[in-house]
Design an enzyme around this catalytic site. Structure first.
Site, PDB file in Angstrom:
ATOM      1  N   SER A 102       0.824  -1.199   0.000  1.00  0.00           N
ATOM      2  CA  SER A 102       0.000   0.000   0.000  1.00  0.00           C
ATOM      3  C   SER A 102       0.865   1.259   0.000  1.00  0.00           C
ATOM      4  O   SER A 102       1.676   1.448  -0.910  1.00  0.00           O
ATOM      5  CB  SER A 102      -0.961  -0.055   1.190  1.00  0.00           C
ATOM      6  N   ASP A 232      -9.515  -5.426  -4.488  1.00  0.00           N
ATOM      7  CA  ASP A 232      -8.915  -4.443  -3.584  1.00  0.00           C
ATOM      8  C   ASP A 232      -9.812  -3.208  -3.557  1.00  0.00           C
ATOM      9  O   ASP A 232      -9.921  -2.486  -4.546  1.00  0.00           O
ATOM     10  CB  ASP A 232      -7.515  -4.083  -4.073  1.00  0.00           C
ATOM     11  N   HIS A 261      -7.405  -5.923  -0.190  1.00  0.00           N
ATOM     12  CA  HIS A 261      -6.227  -5.093   0.010  1.00  0.00           C
ATOM     13  C   HIS A 261      -5.280  -5.719   1.033  1.00  0.00           C
ATOM     14  O   HIS A 261      -4.063  -5.755   0.829  1.00  0.00           O
ATOM     15  CB  HIS A 261      -6.662  -3.698   0.473  1.00  0.00           C
TER      16      HIS A 261
END
Length: 281
Positions: A102, A232, A261
């Site tokens: 991320s 995601d 995610h």
């Protein structure tokens, strides 16, 4: 300097960066970069796995997060990369594999694009933010600024509740029909988030959404593996990995059907062997 459960490095502006450094110092290093608003602890499943495989594993708390200084300045991608440059120098990391999730994927891209020759062997971006999350005229598939403003408002109004809502809902896909919800995972996300500083985490929303890393991706010379779940809900694949893989010189993309995610946590048993195969390749 040694700290309880880890060590710390003080960088030039006086910020103290907490990090864990496990395994043989002679082994190839794998460095893990966590997502917002978490900490090095988010990599527990990977740290233990790769330690057992004989690697040296390192994970730090980004400034303002976890056990690092709760900074009110320097909360930007260039400074995040500079902190990593200082840590790599202090530990004399060579031939390292850098893995970022991320926002941590953005940090990896920024660091690897600036790293000294010989420091980095490979890079992995997992559910990562590059090249740019924000919707702009040149990036029509991005997130509208109103969504990010909503994140900021929720954090400022009631950070503790916001940090329950995110992992309970979209982060791990626990809002999907039939999802196997883990209260422990939710609580651990909340625990990590609340360890960090509200100001740094507030600033980091701008960092992860408005930093254009197109040029960073183009500068990376080492092999890059991009892993992304096609469900995601935090960093949608169409405006991240599908674009990023076209910008890196030596990129490989692996898409995981229906994974969320936070798949490194929910599906560590699937991702860890894929990471190992790439590192060994």
């Amino acid at each position: 300097m040694k700290a309880a459960g880890g060590a710390t490095l003080t960088v030039k502006d006086g910020t103290t960066i907490f990090y864990k450094d496990w395994g043989p110092r002679t082994a190839q290093p794998i460095v893990f970069h966590h997502g917002w608003p978490l900490s090095a602890d988010d990599w527990d499943a990977q740290m233990l796995y790769f330690l057992a495989q004989g690697y040296r594993v390192i994970a730090h708390d980004r400034r303002g997060h976890g056990r690092s200084t709760q900074t009110d300045t320097g909360n930007d991608m260039a400074t995040y990369a500079a902190d990593m440059l200082a840590l790599a120098e202090a530990l004399d990391l060579r031939n390292a594999v850098h893995i970022g999730h991320s926002t941590g994927g953005g940090e990896v891209a920024a660091y690897v694009a600036r790293a000294k020759p010989g420091r980095v062997a490979k890079a992995v971006l997992v559910g990562a933010i590059p090249p740019l999350m924000l919707k702009t005229a040149n990036n029509p598939g991005g997130l509208p600024i109103e969504v990010l403003d909503g994140f900021r408002a929720a954090l400022a109004a009631n950070r503790a509740q916001f940090y329950l809502d995110v992992p309970t809902g979209p982060f791990y896909g626990f809002n999907r029909p039939g999802a196997k919800v883990s209260p422990g995972i939710i609580q651990n996300w909340w625990r990590q988030g609340m360890m960090g500083g509200a100001k740094a985490q507030y600033d980091c929303i701008k960092v992860f959404s408005e930093t254009d890393q197109t040029e960073d991706l183009k500068k990376i010379q080492v092999p890059v593996l991009l892993l992304h779940g096609d469900d995601d809900q935090i960093v949608p694949i169409a405006d991240s990995a599908l674009l990023a893989v076209k910008l890196v010189k030596r990129g490989e993309l692996k898409v995981y059907k229906s994974l969320p995610h936070g798949m490194l946590t929910t599906h560590a048993d699937v991702l860890n062997p894929d990471l190992l195969a790439f590192i060994r390749k």
